[in-house]
Each structure stands twice: as C-alpha cells, then as structure tokens.
Design a protein around this motif. Structure first.
Motif, PDB file in Angstrom:
ATOM      1  N   LEU A  10     -15.921 -71.103  10.087  1.00  0.00           N
ATOM      2  CA  LEU A  10     -15.703 -71.815   8.829  1.00  0.00           C
ATOM      3  C   LEU A  10     -14.221 -72.128   8.639  1.00  0.00           C
ATOM      4  O   LEU A  10     -13.843 -73.247   8.243  1.00  0.00           O
ATOM      5  N   ARG A  11     -13.370 -71.147   8.916  1.00  0.00           N
ATOM      6  CA  ARG A  11     -11.926 -71.358   8.757  1.00  0.00           C
ATOM      7  C   ARG A  11     -11.403 -72.403   9.749  1.00  0.00           C
ATOM      8  O   ARG A  11     -10.566 -73.238   9.406  1.00  0.00           O
ATOM      9  N   LEU A  12     -11.883 -72.331  10.995  1.00  0.00           N
ATOM     10  CA  LEU A  12     -11.378 -73.222  12.038  1.00  0.00           C
ATOM     11  C   LEU A  12     -11.833 -74.659  11.817  1.00  0.00           C
ATOM     12  O   LEU A  12     -11.058 -75.609  12.010  1.00  0.00           O
ATOM     13  N   LEU A  13     -13.079 -74.840  11.414  1.00  0.00           N
ATOM     14  CA  LEU A  13     -13.616 -76.199  11.258  1.00  0.00           C
ATOM     15  C   LEU A  13     -13.167 -76.846   9.956  1.00  0.00           C
ATOM     16  O   LEU A  13     -12.962 -78.051   9.893  1.00  0.00           O
ATOM     17  N   LEU A  47     -23.915 -68.296   1.854  1.00  0.00           N
ATOM     18  CA  LEU A  47     -22.859 -67.380   2.289  1.00  0.00           C
ATOM     19  C   LEU A  47     -23.427 -65.971   2.313  1.00  0.00           C
ATOM     20  O   LEU A  47     -23.685 -65.380   1.260  1.00  0.00           O
ATOM     21  N   ASP A  48     -23.661 -65.445   3.506  1.00  0.00           N
ATOM     22  CA  ASP A  48     -24.162 -64.083   3.646  1.00  0.00           C
ATOM     23  C   ASP A  48     -22.976 -63.129   3.655  1.00  0.00           C
ATOM     24  O   ASP A  48     -21.951 -63.416   4.272  1.00  0.00           O
ATOM     25  N   GLU A  49     -23.141 -61.967   3.011  1.00  0.00           N
ATOM     26  CA  GLU A  49     -22.012 -61.056   2.784  1.00  0.00           C
ATOM     27  C   GLU A  49     -20.890 -61.833   2.099  1.00  0.00           C
ATOM     28  O   GLU A  49     -19.771 -61.960   2.596  1.00  0.00           O
ATOM     29  N   GLY A  50     -21.215 -62.356   0.933  1.00  0.00           N
ATOM     30  CA  GLY A  50     -20.312 -63.253   0.218  1.00  0.00           C
ATOM     31  C   GLY A  50     -18.983 -62.643  -0.160  1.00  0.00           C
ATOM     32  O   GLY A  50     -18.050 -63.370  -0.519  1.00  0.00           O
ATOM     33  N   GLN A  51     -18.853 -61.305  -0.078  1.00  0.00           N
ATOM     34  CA  GLN A  51     -17.572 -60.692  -0.407  1.00  0.00           C
ATOM     35  C   GLN A  51     -16.460 -61.143   0.549  1.00  0.00           C
ATOM     36  O   GLN A  51     -15.285 -60.906   0.289  1.00  0.00           O
ATOM     37  N   PHE A  52     -16.833 -61.828   1.646  1.00  0.00           N
ATOM     38  CA  PHE A  52     -15.823 -62.355   2.566  1.00  0.00           C
ATOM     39  C   PHE A  52     -14.987 -63.457   1.916  1.00  0.00           C
ATOM     40  O   PHE A  52     -13.950 -63.826   2.443  1.00  0.00           O
ATOM     41  N   ILE A  53     -15.459 -64.010   0.788  1.00  0.00           N
ATOM     42  CA  ILE A  53     -14.640 -65.018   0.085  1.00  0.00           C
ATOM     43  C   ILE A  53     -14.140 -64.464  -1.255  1.00  0.00           C
ATOM     44  O   ILE A  53     -13.842 -65.227  -2.163  1.00  0.00           O
ATOM     45  N   LYS A  54     -14.065 -63.136  -1.379  1.00  0.00           N
ATOM     46  CA  LYS A  54     -13.655 -62.553  -2.661  1.00  0.00           C
ATOM     47  C   LYS A  54     -12.221 -62.933  -3.034  1.00  0.00           C
ATOM     48  O   LYS A  54     -11.873 -62.944  -4.209  1.00  0.00           O
ATOM     49  N   ASN A  55     -11.387 -63.230  -2.038  1.00  0.00           N
ATOM     50  CA  ASN A  55     -10.033 -63.725  -2.325  1.00  0.00           C
ATOM     51  C   ASN A  55     -10.102 -65.239  -2.450  1.00  0.00           C
ATOM     52  O   ASN A  55     -10.278 -65.942  -1.453  1.00  0.00           O
ATOM     53  N   PRO A  56      -9.982 -65.791  -3.656  1.00  0.00           N
ATOM     54  CA  PRO A  56     -10.160 -67.232  -3.839  1.00  0.00           C
ATOM     55  C   PRO A  56      -9.113 -68.077  -3.140  1.00  0.00           C
ATOM     56  O   PRO A  56      -9.311 -69.281  -2.955  1.00  0.00           O
ATOM     57  N   GLN A  67      -8.527 -68.826   3.307  1.00  0.00           N
ATOM     58  CA  GLN A  67      -9.004 -70.042   3.973  1.00  0.00           C
ATOM     59  C   GLN A  67     -10.525 -70.139   3.886  1.00  0.00           C
ATOM     60  O   GLN A  67     -11.075 -71.228   3.698  1.00  0.00           O
ATOM     61  N   SER A  68     -11.197 -69.000   4.035  1.00  0.00           N
ATOM     62  CA  SER A  68     -12.665 -69.000   3.990  1.00  0.00           C
ATOM     63  C   SER A  68     -13.164 -69.471   2.632  1.00  0.00           C
ATOM     64  O   SER A  68     -14.096 -70.284   2.544  1.00  0.00           O
TER      65      SER A  68
END
Length: 615
Positions: A266-269, A283-292, A295-296
């Motif tokens: 997602l970050r690369l594309l 978004l599975d395991e959505g906590q991966f975007i907890k920092n608004p 890049q994700s």
C-alpha cells in the motif's frame, strides 16, 4: 493574562486582601450564565450541521460579544469597555448526560458547527435541545434509513455462520445499504474474515455491475495467505489473488474478485491504486493506520471505493485518539478535525469522554467480545496462520530441502532408510528450525523470519485487547528469540523451560496478574502439569509430530476453571515440511499414536512418508 491572574488570586490565603481597580475588578466577577439550545441544519442527505445557540440573562452583552465568549470555550476574554468575562453554560448533570449520549460536551461547545449523522441526532436525548420542527425532520430522515437490513447469507458461503456472525454480516449489509463505512471490532478468533467474505459475496450479488468489480484487502504480511485459505474454504467461488513482491496489482486486475496486499505494498503503490475504482476496500488489522500521518493511513484514505471497512480487535476504549484515523478512512468527515477531536474527547479532563465518543461512532462500529457471544461459541477454536518464506529464510530452506531430496534419491528400501535415518532426521530438524527463524541456523542474519514477524503482529493485537497468551515452541532457542523481540518492545514475558526452577510460583504469578501478558513455554517442559486458565489464547509456534502433545499444550488453558472460549493458533510455513507434517498427522493416525517425539520418529517413518515430506 486573565486566566493566570484569576488562578493566582483564587489561590491566595483568606487573610490576603487584594484591591482591584477598573477592569481588573471583573477578573473576580461571576461568569456569565447561559442556557444551551441547538439548531440543526441539513447540509447533505442524512447529515446535519449542529450549531450552538446560547441564551444569556445579562442584557448588557451584544450578540456579537456572546459569540466571542462562545468561541473562547469558557476562557476569560476581554470585551471592549466591559472588562474580563467568561461564559458558563447552565447545564444540569442530567443534561450533561443527555449531551454525552449524542456525543457533545458542554465545556467544548463553541460557534463552530459540528457535523452529525441523522442516526446520532435521532437519539431521544437530542430532543431536549432541538426545536420541534427540527426534531420532526430528523425523525423523518431516520425513518427513511434502512435500519433493519437482514439479507440471507449468500449461497456461495460453504459453512454455516454462528448466530452472532449472521448479526455481524447483517451489520455490514446495513452499512452498505445506507452508504456508510464502518468498523467491525470483534475479539480475535470470532470470525471477522468469514463475516467479511459473506458481505463481499452479498455485495457482488446485488447487481451485474457490482459483480464485475474487484475488491481489495490490505492486511499484515503474515495474514495474506490466511485470506486465500479462508476464501478457498468458505467462499470457493471467489477468485482471490494474493500479491507477491515485485508483482503489479494492475496486471489483469479483472482476473480476480478479491485482491490481497500488505501495508508495505500500500505504501509503495500509493496513488497508483487510485486508478482502480474498488467495489470495497477492507483494512484488516486496521490499527496499522492508527497514526493518521503515516504513509499507510494517507494512502488508505485516498483509495476510491464504494464501500469501506476496517477490521480490528482493538476496542475504542483503550485508545481514543487512534479511532480518529480509523474513522477518517471508514467515514471521512464524520468526526471533527484532528485537533478538535483531541480537545473534545480528552478522557483525563472529561470523565464522560468515552461515552460521548461512543455515541458519535455507535451507528458505524460493532464490537463483540468472546464473553458476550459465549453461548454461540464452542469451548475451543483452532485456527491455522500460514506464513510465506522470503529472502534469506527462503534461500536457506530451499538449499536444505534440495539436500534432503538428493539423499532420498539414493534410497530404494526401508532397510536403506534405517541406515540413513540420522541424516534425514537432521535434515528435517534443520528445515523445521529454518521455518521458525533463519537465526536458528544462522545467528548472524538480520532477518527475524516470517513466523516471528507474524507472531509479533498477533501478540500486539491480543495484548491491546487485554488478553493473556500462551506461546509454545519445542525449540528453547526460538523462545529466546521471541523473548528478546518482546523485550525490545518494552514487554516482560513470563518464561518457562526445562531449566526453570520453582515453576509453581511462576505459574501462580501469571495466574494472579490482572494485566495482559505473554507466557513463553517450552513444549516439552510445559506441555503437561500446568494450570493456566487465566489465558484464553494459545499459540503453537511450530508443529510437533504427535498431535496429542499439541492438544496437551492447548489443554493448559482449556480445562476446568476456564471461563472463556479458548482460541488456539498454529503458525505454519506455507508449502513447507511443516504443512506436510500437519497433513501427515491427519492421514496417518497410527503414526500419531506411536510417535511420541523425535527420538521414536524413525521407528514409524516409512519411505513413502519421507517421499511425501520431500515432495
């Protein structure tokens, strides 16, 4: 100046008298008292801007000055020719509770509009503050919504859904029917993937146009294969494409119904993913975007999709601020700006902050814990997490696998196998160690390995949910690697191997500890004789030849005294000797009964078994 001076003078002892002249006298005057009314203006279908109207008794203030005080949100403000003034809302405790139900805080009301959905304003608590004609409008709009969306589970789902999973599928259908995005925040192990697959099939079945459009899942690398295997098991007609390194998602995008990529992809594309209009983005395991600002998170918010869904097991009560980023993806604009959100929902300053936030997101978030749906659950759930080899770990595995295949070419009879048994057992041991981590055969490598990365992601989610977890491995050296990785993250796991003394005290400490935690246990040392019912999640990091030994490990927590459903995760490397060991366990029950460990493995292993393992 006004706030500092007012605070200073209020802290003076009683025997100190201060004479104030002119406008300074107003710094100690009573606050301007105002009663609150709200006005709702429909700005979009089902969305309203809520504005505060203040009625004050003091007739010496102009409407413009009242607006100035309102904008100051209770702070002392200097008004030209009228000294220092502050506005205090005349709100009773009951009214404060009512405002909390619709997500508002009287202490933070100002002249800026707050955007609320009609479902939030449809709460009876809002009627106390809105004019009658606006209450009637809100009721009409709420009645027009499809609040009860209960379609049948799609015929393409090959497994029966438990009652709570049907409710979850209906919640997702309700979101889509009303053009909402949302969050499914069930506990780990309750089947969020199955509910989501049911929803995707339902979306695709609504019209030919929707059936022809792809959906996208973004997830941690460790669970990419899980999406493929779960779809093959539960939705076999769904064409799934798992993106690998160096592959382009744009090559034949229509050849799959569901594309699966990880957050690094997602970050690369980035912006290139906006070239596809997705039917749904999950978004599975959505906590991966907890920092608004990550890049994700930025890339995820830019994805064009008709439907948006976040899957996470982390409850909103733990991290109020993180929810802003999840909702900014799922329902852009539903929550106020980031800065305002931080002021409105400050749990340290406002004891009702969580309740106010829950009221704002209630129509768009569904969370069930294991305890809440216990009546629908079996006593024990077992799931397999497949990981994929990459980099040096893959090179090491392939080299050792080819060496074993070369040895096998020279064998024709069981008698020859008996002579070479040590060579094969050594090769199989090395293959299994490489599957756990390349560091077990090459300590100098910087790579952790796919399974360790996946375990750390899983543990992060489980600990954030407040759970205790048992992690079993037959390799003490692997437990050491896991312990080091957890300690680098600031955690202090419990640790038990054959060298551990006073096991009883260690177990008692873990049982009595009220906090979430991880207990690392050697399969041989801790597979029996322990009672660890305070944990309800078990991880089998590597497979054992005898499934009875694995069952004993799971039974450390799945026993009398356990109040929750036990969820056991098996970590396996896809397509490796580990996965074939599991197949061998199922297909050769006699082997499983005879083989109690590696020391007796050669007595039962046939030449045919070996050819299967090295196939």
């Amino acid at each position: 100046f006004g706030e500092h001076f007012s605070r200073w003078i209020s802290q003076l002892p009683d025997w100190v008298h201060v004479d104030l002249d002119g406008e300074l006298q107003t710094l100690t005057a009573s606050a301007v008292s105002g009663s609150v009314r709200l006005e709702a203006q429909e700005v979009d279908r089902d969305w309203f801007d809520l504005r505060v109207v203040v009625d004050v008794q003091e007739t010496f203030l102009t409407p413009e000055e009242i607006q100035i005080l309102l904008k100051a949100r209770g702070a002392l403000t200097r008004l030209e020719g009228k000294g220092w003034r502050r506005l205090r809302f005349d709100v009773s405790e009951a009214e404060d509770q009512q405002m909390a139900r619709i997500g508002l805080n009287p202490a933070d009301l100002d002249d800026a509009p707050q955007r609320l959905h009609v479902l939030q304003l449809a709460d009876p608590a809002a009627e106390r503050f809105l004019p009658a004609e606006q209450v009637a409008l809100v009721r009409r709009r709420a009645e027009e919504l499809q609040a009860r969306v209960t379609p049948d589970v799609p015929a393409g789902i090959s497994a029966p859904l438990r009652p709570y999973q049907v409710e979850g599928f209906h919640f997702l259908a309700y979101l889509s029917a009303n053009r909402f995005g949302g969050i499914l925040a069930d506990d780990m192990g309750l089947g969020k993937t199955l509910q989501t697959l049911s929803w995707i099939l339902w979306l695709r079945g609504r019209s030919p146009e929707e059936a022809g459009r792809p959906s996208l899942v973004v997830c941690p690398k460790s669970v990419m294969e899980n999406w493929r295997s779960e779809a093959a098991k539960f939705a076999p007609a769904l064409r799934v494409r798992v993106m690998s390194s160096g592959e382009s998602v744009f090559e034949n995008v229509g050849a799959a119904d569901l594309h699966v990529m990880n957050y690094a992809h997602l970050r690369l594309l980035g912006d290139r993913l906006t070239e596809v209009r997705w039917l749904a983005v999950i978004l599975d395991e959505g906590q991966f975007i907890k920092n608004p600002d990550s890049q994700s998170a930025v890339a995820a918010r830019g994805l064009p999709a008709d439907h948006r869904l976040v899957l996470t097991g982390t409850p909103i009560e733990n991290r109020l601020m993180d929810l802003w980023s999840l909702m900014a993806f799922a329902m852009p604009g539903m929550l106020p700006s980031r800065g305002r959100f931080g002021r409105l929902y400050n749990a340290q300053r406002d004891p009702l902050a969580r309740r106010r936030l829950s009221a704002r997101v209630r129509p768009f978030l569904l969370r069930r814990t294991k305890g809440q749906v216990a009546r629908d659950l079996p006593e024990k759930i077992e799931e397999t997490i497949l990981c994929e080899l990459e980099g040096e770990q893959k090179l090491l595995y392939n080299a050792e696998f080819k060496r074993g295949q070369q040895l096998l070419l020279n064998l024709k009879t069981q008698k020859q196998l008996a002579k070479e048994q040590f060579q094969f057992l050594s090769s199989l041991l090395r293959l299994r160690q490489i599957c756990c981590s390349p560091k077990l055969v090459n300590p100098a490598t910087p790579e952790q390995g796919a399974k360790l990365e996946g375990l750390l992601e899983l543990l992060e989610s489980l600990l954030e949910e407040g759970h205790k977890v048992l992690v079993f491995s037959q390799f003490v050296s692997m437990l050491e690697l896991i312990r080091s990785a957890l300690e680098e993250q600031g955690l202090s796991p419990y640790y038990l191997t054959g060298e551990t003394e006073d096991r009883g005290t260690l177990v008692d400490r873990f049982q009595a500890d009220p906090n979430p935690g991880v207990f690392l246990i050697s399969l041989r040392a801790g597979g029996f004789g322990l009672n660890l019912t305070s944990a309800s999640y078990v991880v089998l990091f590597d497979p054992w030849w005898n499934p009875a030994v694995e069952a004993q490990a799971i039974d450390r927590t799945h026993r009398i005294g356990q109040q929750s459903t036990v969820v056991a995760y098996r970590f396996l490397i896809k397509g490796s000797v580990e996965e074939k060991m599991r197949e061998l366990q199922r297909s050769k029950s006699s082997l499983a009964e005879q083989v109690l460990g590696e020391e007796k493995f050669s007595q039962s292993l046939t030449l045919e078994d070996l050819r299967f393992l090295y196939s």
